[in-house]
Write an enzyme that holds these catalytic residues in place. Structure first.
Site, PDB file in Angstrom:
ATOM      1  N   ASP A   1       4.884  62.664  -0.013  1.00 46.46           N
ATOM      2  CA  ASP A   1       4.360  62.156  -1.300  1.00 46.46           C
ATOM      3  C   ASP A   1       3.355  63.135  -1.925  1.00 46.46           C
ATOM      4  OD1 ASP A   1       5.870  59.950  -0.766  1.00 46.46           O
ATOM      5  OD2 ASP A   1       4.200  58.588  -0.436  1.00 46.46           O
TER       6      ASP A   1
ATOM      7  N   ASP B   1      -0.189  60.860  -7.634  1.00 48.84           N
ATOM      8  CA  ASP B   1       0.605  60.300  -6.542  1.00 48.84           C
ATOM      9  C   ASP B   1      -0.178  60.259  -5.229  1.00 48.84           C
ATOM     10  OD1 ASP B   1       2.937  59.840  -8.076  1.00 48.84           O
ATOM     11  OD2 ASP B   1       3.359  61.988  -8.036  1.00 48.84           O
ATOM     12  N   GLY B   2      -1.168  61.153  -5.097  1.00 51.61           N
ATOM     13  CA  GLY B   2      -1.985  61.180  -3.876  1.00 51.61           C
ATOM     14  C   GLY B   2      -2.791  59.900  -3.727  1.00 51.61           C
TER      15      GLY B   2
ATOM     16  N   GLY C   1      -5.031  57.860 -11.208  1.00 51.30           N
ATOM     17  CA  GLY C   1      -5.062  59.142 -10.509  1.00 51.30           C
ATOM     18  C   GLY C   1      -3.621  59.598 -10.396  1.00 51.30           C
TER      19      GLY C   1
ATOM     20  N   GLY D   1      -3.369  61.878 -12.762  1.00 49.37           N
ATOM     21  CA  GLY D   1      -3.410  62.986 -11.807  1.00 49.37           C
ATOM     22  C   GLY D   1      -2.572  64.151 -12.299  1.00 49.37           C
TER      23      GLY D   1
ATOM     24  N   GLU E   1       1.340  65.092  -0.353  1.00 44.21           N
ATOM     25  CA  GLU E   1       0.167  65.313   0.513  1.00 44.21           C
ATOM     26  C   GLU E   1       0.599  66.049   1.778  1.00 44.21           C
ATOM     27  OE1 GLU E   1      -3.097  64.000  -0.465  1.00 44.21           O
ATOM     28  OE2 GLU E   1      -1.839  63.989  -2.260  1.00 44.21           O
TER      29      GLU E   1
ATOM     30  N   ASN F   1      -9.753  57.747  -9.201  1.00 43.64           N
ATOM     31  CA  ASN F   1     -10.137  58.982  -8.504  1.00 43.64           C
ATOM     32  C   ASN F   1     -10.810  59.895  -9.530  1.00 43.64           C
ATOM     33  OD1 ASN F   1     -10.326  61.462  -7.309  1.00 43.64           O
ATOM     34  ND2 ASN F   1      -8.123  61.744  -6.969  1.00 43.64           N
ATOM     35  N   PRO F   2     -12.156  60.017  -9.507  1.00 44.28           N
ATOM     36  CA  PRO F   2     -12.830  60.798 -10.546  1.00 44.28           C
ATOM     37  C   PRO F   2     -12.421  62.268 -10.561  1.00 44.28           C
ATOM     38  CG  PRO F   2     -14.371  60.170  -8.798  1.00 44.28           C
ATOM     39  CD  PRO F   2     -13.075  59.499  -8.484  1.00 44.28           C
TER      40      PRO F   2
HETATM   41  N1  LIG Z   1     -13.503  60.895  -4.676  1.00 42.41           N
HETATM   42  C1  LIG Z   1     -12.639  61.693  -4.082  1.00 42.41           C
HETATM   43  N2  LIG Z   1     -13.011  62.861  -3.548  1.00 42.41           N
HETATM   44  C2  LIG Z   1     -12.129  63.700  -2.977  1.00 42.41           C
HETATM   45  N3  LIG Z   1     -10.795  63.447  -2.855  1.00 42.41           N
HETATM   46  C3  LIG Z   1     -10.362  62.292  -3.356  1.00 42.41           C
HETATM   47  C4  LIG Z   1     -11.235  61.363  -3.990  1.00 42.41           C
HETATM   48  N4  LIG Z   1     -10.500  60.303  -4.411  1.00 42.41           N
HETATM   49  C5  LIG Z   1      -9.226  60.553  -4.042  1.00 42.41           C
HETATM   50  N5  LIG Z   1      -9.134  61.737  -3.400  1.00 42.41           N
HETATM   51  C6  LIG Z   1      -7.950  62.417  -2.891  1.00 42.41           C
HETATM   52  O1  LIG Z   1      -7.544  63.424  -3.817  1.00 42.41           O
HETATM   53  C7  LIG Z   1      -6.163  63.715  -3.642  1.00 42.41           C
HETATM   54  C8  LIG Z   1      -5.496  63.937  -4.978  1.00 42.41           C
HETATM   55  O2  LIG Z   1      -5.637  62.793  -5.719  1.00 42.41           O
HETATM   56  P1  LIG Z   1      -4.694  62.392  -6.935  1.00 42.41           P
HETATM   57  O3  LIG Z   1      -3.299  62.382  -6.521  1.00 42.41           O
HETATM   58  O4  LIG Z   1      -5.282  61.144  -7.481  1.00 42.41           O
HETATM   59  O5  LIG Z   1      -4.995  63.523  -8.021  1.00 42.41           O
HETATM   60  P2  LIG Z   1      -4.159  64.784  -8.484  1.00 42.41           P
HETATM   61  O6  LIG Z   1      -4.920  65.420  -9.562  1.00 42.41           O
HETATM   62  O7  LIG Z   1      -2.762  64.414  -8.821  1.00 42.41           O
HETATM   63  O8  LIG Z   1      -4.152  65.621  -7.230  1.00 42.41           O
HETATM   64  P3  LIG Z   1      -3.145  66.772  -6.860  1.00 42.41           P
HETATM   65  O9  LIG Z   1      -3.662  67.943  -7.616  1.00 42.41           O
HETATM   66  O10 LIG Z   1      -3.259  66.830  -5.361  1.00 42.41           O
HETATM   67  O11 LIG Z   1      -1.772  66.365  -7.307  1.00 42.41           O
HETATM   68  C9  LIG Z   1      -5.583  62.545  -2.886  1.00 42.41           C
HETATM   69  O12 LIG Z   1      -5.241  62.978  -1.603  1.00 42.41           O
HETATM   70  C10 LIG Z   1      -6.718  61.558  -2.820  1.00 42.41           C
HETATM   71  O13 LIG Z   1      -6.695  60.875  -1.615  1.00 42.41           O
END
Ligand SMILES: Nc1ncnc2c1ncn2[C@@H]1O[C@H](COP(=O)(O)OP(=O)(O)OP(=O)(O)O)[C@@H](O)[C@H]1O
Length: 462
Positions: A430, A171-172, A169, A201, A432, A112-113
């Site tokens: 989780d 947990d999301g 990435g 993440g 979300e 997840n970039p």
């Molecule tokens: N390319 C993308 N663009 C936008 N959202 C994305 C993309 N890839 C993944 N996501 C969504 O971004 C959300 C957060 O992702 P992730 O858990 O990997 O990162 P995080 O930094 O821990 O996020 P959070 O701040 O929500 O904890 C998830 O719901 C995921 O589905």
């Protein structure tokens, strides 16, 4: 076991876990030499085989050892000379270095970039990928382009073309991939595909529970040197829409402090703390109705059973603990009671499947990853501030478990109905946000599969 031309110069210790090489037979990497004092300019090599990733034979008397440095967490190498049989040494070491591990080679990596405030790709490139590359493992990398992209990729991918899926990435992203497996027609089989996480993440609870490591390189090593392990999931049914959860379902002040502070994302992890403090000051009200199939609500009994498991826990060949739910003294059908509670003064409703919801939050201290049950923690809001402050002071170690303000249940399933208070609240699965409507959760014992070290998911002392 001796490998050097000269006696005792190159040898493995008795349990064959550590390699010793006399300083006369090794050239260490420059980063290691530069951190030594003059006297120690050429130290002996003491290498735990856990960190050894690859051995390249140079000639009949010399090899290059490639390993993850325990101190710098970077992949490095050294040359060992004066071996009596370099080819035999290479084969012996590699066998020992990977003894009992899963042996899987093809990894499908989803990054997840935007994960971790945009750091996930850098984390993969600089910290985790070198460990996989050094171990000569195949990594097929795909970047997610939008929310739920990972879910649809995993739902449609040919699982025969890969051995394991790695999410880079938080947990999301892991939740999405898990549900991608759940969306498949062949989901019963698909859940056998190991799903792993490199922490990239903001919230990386899964990788912490699985490996007890936070550094991405160390987590990568645990995955590579791990075994296949199963862990409990819960199915989550909201108006007939089924999702799967690996971590938690929560409602109340923690849910609102997390999802309700999305506008403060630039603050990173601190945003939830600020959100919590604001709510502590505002004193909002949450109400709900919970119907549970309760296996136990006696914390002494839980603690006793947990400590018993902790004492007895031995690693079986599958990497899990031998004492599964069938061996729990208090778990049998006759023990299950149906409990309904109307909570007009709720602060926290937290249902979980893993001990840690973050590295510093051991919310469910008696939770075992494959006990086939859901742990439920409830805190009421009368009085409001004292129980919450006390909980947050003790949650890192799990000592809040002893608090009189906490109700704690082990359940097989529960039905949750949020009651509208007029204010805007959130329901979080989780990490979300999910719709603010009633839902039902049922434990799915051992449905998830991952790769984790034998020490991972370990029972922790209380
Ligand atoms: N390319 C993308 N663009 C936008 N959202 C994305 C993309 N890839 C993944 N996501 C969504 O971004 C959300 C957060 O992702 P992730 O858990 O990997 O990162 P995080 O930094 O821990 O996020 P959070 O701040 O929500 O904890 C998830 O719901 C995921 O589905």
């Amino acid at each position: 076991m001796q490998f050097g031309i000269k006696t005792n110069s190159i040898r493995l210790d008795e349990d064959e876990r550590t390699l010793y090489v006399d300083k006369a037979c090794v050239v260490l990497p420059s980063d290691l030499r530069s951190c030594c004092s003059l006297k120690e300019l050429k130290p002996d090599l003491l290498l735990s085989l856990k960190y050894l990733l690859r051995v390249d034979v140079v000639d009949s008397q010399a090899v290059i050892l490639h390993y993850l440095s325990q101190s710098s967490r970077k992949c490095t190498h050294c040359t060992v000379y004066s071996l009596n049989n370099a080819y035999g040494f290479e084969q012996y070491l590699m066998k020992r270095a990977y003894a009992g591990t899963h042996g899987l080679k093809r990894f499908f990596v989803l990054i997840n970039p935007f994960g971790g405030q945009g750091k996930a790709n850098k984390i993969w490139q600089q910290m985790a990928s070198p460990v996989f590359q050094t171990a000569h493992l195949e990594c097929n990398i795909v970047f997610t382009e939008y929310r739920n992209h990972a879910r649809s990729i995993v739902a449609n991918i040919d699982l025969k073309s890969l051995d394991a899926i790695i999410c880079v990435g938080g947990d999301g992203l892991f939740h999405e991939c898990l549900n991608g497996l759940g969306d498949r027609k062949d989901n019963a089989v698909a859940f056998n595909t190991p799903l792993c996480m490199i922490p990239g993440g903001t919230g990386n609870a899964f990788s912490y529970n699985a490996t007890q490591e936070t550094h991405p390189a160390s987590v990568a090593l645990e995955i590579i040197k791990g075994v296949k392990k199963s862990f409990d999931l819960m199915s989550f049914d909201q108006k007939g829409d089924i999702s799967y959860s690996f971590l938690s379902a929560n409602y109340g002040i923690i849910a609102d402090s997390d999802v309700g502070t999305d506008n403060l994302r630039f603050m990173g992890e601190n945003r939830t703390i600020l959100g919590f403090l604001i709510r502590l000051f505002q004193k909002p009200t949450w109400k709900c109705k919970v119907e549970m199939e309760v296996v136990s609500s006696d914390r002494n009994e839980m603690r006793k059973a947990y400590l018993q498991r902790l004492q007895q826990a031995t690693i079986n060949k599958n990497g899990g603990t031998t004492d599964r739910i069938v061996n729990m003294p208090w778990y049998n059908e006759g023990n299950i009671s149906r409990v309904t509670i109307d909570i007009q003064d709720l602060s926290v409703f937290y249902a979980g499947l893993l001990p840690y919801v973050a590295a510093d939050m051991r919310v469910f201290p008696v939770c075992d990853i494959d006990d086939g049950l859901i742990d439920v923690a409830i805190i009421r809001s009368n009085p409001f501030r004292r129980p919450l402050l006390s909980m947050f002071m003790h949650i890192e170690t799990g000592e809040h478990f002893n608090s009189d303000f906490l109700s704690y249940y082990k359940v097989r399933s529960f039905r949750f109905t949020p009651i509208d208070t007029g204010a805007h609240h959130y329901f979080v699965l989780d990490g979300e946000e999910y719709p603010f409507v009633p839902f039902e959760c049922r434990a799915a014992p051992g449905l998830g599969t991952t790769l984790a070290s034998q020490a991972g998911f370990k029972l922790l002392s209380l």
